[in-house]
Design an enzyme around this catalytic site. Structure first.
Site, short mmCIF file in Angstrom:
data_model
loop_
_atom_site.label_atom_id
_atom_site.label_comp_id
_atom_site.label_asym_id
_atom_site.label_seq_id
_atom_site.Cartn_x
_atom_site.Cartn_y
_atom_site.Cartn_z
N LYS A 48 -3.32 37.49 -75.05
CA LYS A 48 -3.04 39.06 -74.84
C LYS A 48 -2.09 39.03 -76.28
O LYS A 48 -1.37 37.96 -75.71
CB LYS A 48 -2.49 39.59 -73.62
N LYS A 113 -16.47 49.17 -60.86
CA LYS A 113 -15.16 50.31 -61.61
C LYS A 113 -15.70 51.40 -61.51
O LYS A 113 -16.59 51.82 -62.48
CB LYS A 113 -14.56 50.04 -62.47
N GLU A 114 -14.29 52.40 -61.78
CA GLU A 114 -15.30 53.84 -61.22
C GLU A 114 -15.43 54.08 -62.67
O GLU A 114 -16.69 54.66 -62.89
CB GLU A 114 -14.20 55.19 -60.95
N GLU A 140 -7.16 33.94 -67.04
CA GLU A 140 -8.87 35.31 -66.34
C GLU A 140 -10.06 35.64 -66.31
O GLU A 140 -10.01 34.80 -68.30
CB GLU A 140 -7.78 36.34 -66.79
N GLU A 155 -16.17 51.36 -74.72
CA GLU A 155 -15.43 51.91 -73.81
C GLU A 155 -14.27 51.38 -73.81
O GLU A 155 -13.05 52.07 -73.82
CB GLU A 155 -16.18 51.83 -72.42
N HIS A 156 -14.21 50.17 -74.00
CA HIS A 156 -12.66 49.72 -74.12
C HIS A 156 -12.10 50.11 -75.35
O HIS A 156 -10.60 50.25 -75.54
CB HIS A 156 -12.46 47.96 -74.58
P1 0O2 Z 1 -7.58 43.11 -72.55
O1 0O2 Z 1 -7.67 44.24 -73.40
O2 0O2 Z 1 -9.05 42.49 -72.35
O3 0O2 Z 1 -6.66 42.57 -72.08
P2 0O2 Z 1 -5.73 45.86 -61.36
O4 0O2 Z 1 -4.50 46.58 -61.16
O5 0O2 Z 1 -6.21 45.03 -60.75
O6 0O2 Z 1 -6.73 47.33 -60.81
P3 0O2 Z 1 -6.49 44.70 -63.81
O7 0O2 Z 1 -4.48 44.03 -63.25
O8 0O2 Z 1 -5.87 45.15 -65.51
O9 0O2 Z 1 -6.08 46.15 -62.88
O10 0O2 Z 1 -7.00 43.70 -63.37
P4 0O2 Z 1 -8.85 44.26 -63.60
O11 0O2 Z 1 -9.17 45.54 -63.10
O12 0O2 Z 1 -9.19 43.04 -63.80
O13 0O2 Z 1 -8.99 44.46 -65.44
C1 0O2 Z 1 -8.21 43.04 -66.49
C2 0O2 Z 1 -9.04 43.43 -67.74
O14 0O2 Z 1 -10.41 43.46 -67.27
C3 0O2 Z 1 -8.85 44.13 -68.72
O15 0O2 Z 1 -8.11 43.39 -69.51
C4 0O2 Z 1 -10.43 44.89 -69.49
O16 0O2 Z 1 -10.14 43.39 -69.85
C5 0O2 Z 1 -11.58 44.59 -68.22
N1 0O2 Z 1 -11.37 45.66 -67.81
C6 0O2 Z 1 -11.28 46.27 -66.55
N2 0O2 Z 1 -11.45 47.34 -66.46
C7 0O2 Z 1 -12.10 47.77 -67.56
C8 0O2 Z 1 -12.80 49.56 -67.72
O17 0O2 Z 1 -13.29 49.84 -67.32
N3 0O2 Z 1 -13.32 49.00 -69.04
C9 0O2 Z 1 -13.27 47.58 -69.89
N4 0O2 Z 1 -13.79 48.03 -70.73
N5 0O2 Z 1 -12.87 47.00 -69.70
C10 0O2 Z 1 -11.62 47.09 -68.20
P5 0O2 Z 1 -6.59 45.49 -70.01
O18 0O2 Z 1 -5.38 44.24 -69.94
O19 0O2 Z 1 -7.05 46.30 -69.88
O20 0O2 Z 1 -6.80 44.54 -71.81
#
Ligand code: 0O2
Length: 267
Positions: A48, A113-114, A140, A155-156
């Site tokens: 990251k 997820k939603e 992770e 989507e991201h």
């Molecule tokens: P990046 O840029 O990929 O590092 P929580 O508090 O547990 O709900 P948390 O801590 O963000 O949330 O954990 P979660 O949900 O497991 O998500 C971690 C990573 O999963 C995200 O990192 C994304 O890479 C991916 N992710 C989770 N939800 C989504 C989503 O709705 N859409 C997309 N495209 N990716 C998702 P980061 O830090 O958000 O982003």
């Protein structure tokens, strides 16, 4: 914790990502070399960025000096599979490994997820040997299919563009697209056996051809040249006919000939 040292702080995470990419890529390549089907199709990794870490800390109310403990995806590995079934095979492989310890698992495949996001997340503890000695860090591992990955990447980017303000119509279209991706994965699962058979035959043929050609090359060094030319012509004839069973039979016969000269491909 001194923020000025952020580069040094991220070094063990970079090392972990590099090591784990080598390890998962090895699993993929070794399964293919063994002539089998590899549940892993691609491996990606990233650390990251500091800006992304700070953004997450701000969003979740995490103090900078506790980010290593509370931001669990500083080091991220993404494993892409062809089929949903493969995802669970990879999870099982991770559970059985001795070089990492599972901290938590999130099944966003059974419970998407939603947003429509689907993936399997395994958070692990992994130890790297740094200049200052061993350091256990969190990694992770996201495991998803090619189709899920396609959706998540698009989507991201849109999430990044709109932040919290994604238009409702766009959000709904993405949810519909996520459902279509789900149907696509189900359809592909129904032809999995057939696709795997085709891929296995391809791998067996590739390995066979490589072994035969190495043996022929070795024979050139030790056997009568005219005899080897005949063997080579026979190989091309069978290869052009495209019958895998014939190729296997030829490979076995060639091994017997090579054994006489101690010229097998593995020697
Ligand atoms: P990046 O840029 O990929 O590092 P929580 O508090 O547990 O709900 P948390 O801590 O963000 O949330 O954990 P979660 O949900 O497991 O998500 C971690 C990573 O999963 C995200 O990192 C994304 O890479 C991916 N992710 C989770 N939800 C989504 C989503 O709705 N859409 C997309 N495209 N990716 C998702 P980061 O830090 O958000 O982003």
């Amino acid at each position: 914790m001194d923020i000025q040292l952020w580069r040094e702080l991220l070094e063990p995470y970079e090392l972990a990502v590099e090591e784990l990419m080598v390890k998962f890529n090895h699993l993929m390549i070794a399964s293919r070399k063994a002539g089998g089907y590899a549940p892993i199709e691609q491996v990606h990794g990233r650390v990251k960025t500091i800006s992304s870490i700070l953004e997450k800390c701000q969003k979740k109310g995490i103090e900078f000096d506790e980010f290593e403990e509370k931001v669990d995806d500083i080091a991220g590995i993404r494993i892409i599979c062809q089929f949903v079934e493969d995802i669970y095979k990879v999870v099982e492989i991770i559970r059985n490994r001795t070089d990492m310890r599972i901290r938590s698992e999130k099944d966003y495949i059974s419970n998407n997820k939603e947003s429509g996001y689907r993936s399997y997340h395994v958070n692990v503890y992994y130890t790297v040997e740094s200049l200052k000695g061993p350091k256990e860090i969190q990694v992770e591992i996201q495991i998803r299919t090619l189709a899920m990955n396609f959706w998540a990447i698009i989507e991201h980017s849109l999430q990044y563009k709109y932040k919290e303000n994604m238009p409702v119509a766009l959000r709904e279209r993405l949810q519909t697209a996520a459902e279509a991706i789900n149907v696509l994965d189900e359809q592909m699962a129904s032809v999995r056996e057939e696709i795997m058979d085709a891929q296995n035959s391809f791998n067996i043929k590739a390995n066979m051809v490589s072994e035969i050609l190495t043996t022929i090359q070795n024979l050139y060094k030790v056997a009568n040249k005219r005899e080897v030319v005949k063997i080579q012509e026979e190989f091309f004839r069978i290869y052009n006919e495209g019958d895998l069973n014939e190729l296997v039979r030829f490979g076995k016969e060639l091994d017997v000939i090579a054994e006489g000269y101690r010229a097998q491909s593995l020697n």
